[in-house]
Design an enzyme around this catalytic site. Sequence first.
Site, PDB file in Angstrom:
ATOM      1  CG  ASP A   1       0.312  -7.655  -6.735  1.00  0.00           C
ATOM      2  OD1 ASP A   1       1.406  -7.150  -6.399  1.00  0.00           O
ATOM      3  OD2 ASP A   1       0.224  -8.656  -7.471  1.00  0.00           O
TER       4      ASP A   1
ATOM      5  CB  SER B   1       5.937 -13.222  -7.848  1.00  0.00           C
ATOM      6  OG  SER B   1       6.564 -12.043  -7.397  1.00  0.00           O
TER       7      SER B   1
ATOM      8  CG  HIS C   1       2.844  -9.935  -4.874  1.00  0.00           C
ATOM      9  ND1 HIS C   1       2.745  -9.948  -6.246  1.00  0.00           N
ATOM     10  CD2 HIS C   1       4.016 -10.556  -4.575  1.00  0.00           C
ATOM     11  CE1 HIS C   1       3.808 -10.537  -6.751  1.00  0.00           C
ATOM     12  NE2 HIS C   1       4.588 -10.926  -5.761  1.00  0.00           N
TER      13      HIS C   1
END
Length: 250
Positions: free
Chosen positions: A180, A26, A210
């Site tokens: 995501d 991320s 995600h």
Amino acid sequence: SATIHFMKNIEHYDVDPGNVIVCGDSAGGNLAAAVSQTLAGRSDLPKLRAQILIYPGLQALDFNLPSYQQNRGVPLLFRERAAFYVLQYLNGNASNLDEVLEGSHIPIDIKLNYRKWVSPDNIPEKFKVRGYKPRVLLDCTTEIYETVKRFCEPNLCPLLAEDAIIQQLPESFILTCEYDVLRDDGLLYKKRLEDNGAQVTWYHLEDGFHGIISLNDYCGFLFPAGKRGLDRTVKFLKRPINQLSLCFSH
């Protein structure tokens, strides 16, 4: 700075200088990519063996790419939250959130300049079948752009680095998830790396979302896709150097 300090003192940590890998997921994937680019071409430091980018966020020019439209309300990262977080990281506030979401935070001429790298045209058609509506390019005011112009700097948005930097990057592992908003950031960076002759191992979780790696066996949560993604990451870590592969998960 931390990575450079580590690399300069690598013998103190009893680490093999030929086996150093940077990794992040991320926002951490953003940092890992930026670190790899910063170290590219440095002759005074050991060369990185590889970079591992797990559903990374790599650009802030376009929050209307197919993955942003398709997954705008999918946990754990909503489209609005993604824009909110990057503005907080940049300025400590999100006062220009509406402009960023609609795409009126970057001048048209700059968008067109980077369109060779940040464009839905570079996303394979199979990733648009769940829905995608092209957006009209919007211009922005000088005042708004002044507050977010660092979005055009590669150390904040690594997808915008010049080819000369991309060509010097180490072998890469990129993991993306279908559900995501950041999926297309990873796909676009994969294309940039491949177009510049870099070795890329790509693993896509068609049933992933995600944050799924972090939730693997966490507080009772267990997602098979998360375990598969983690296992593939570990497999990449353990395999011999300089083997090119392409992985696509079903």
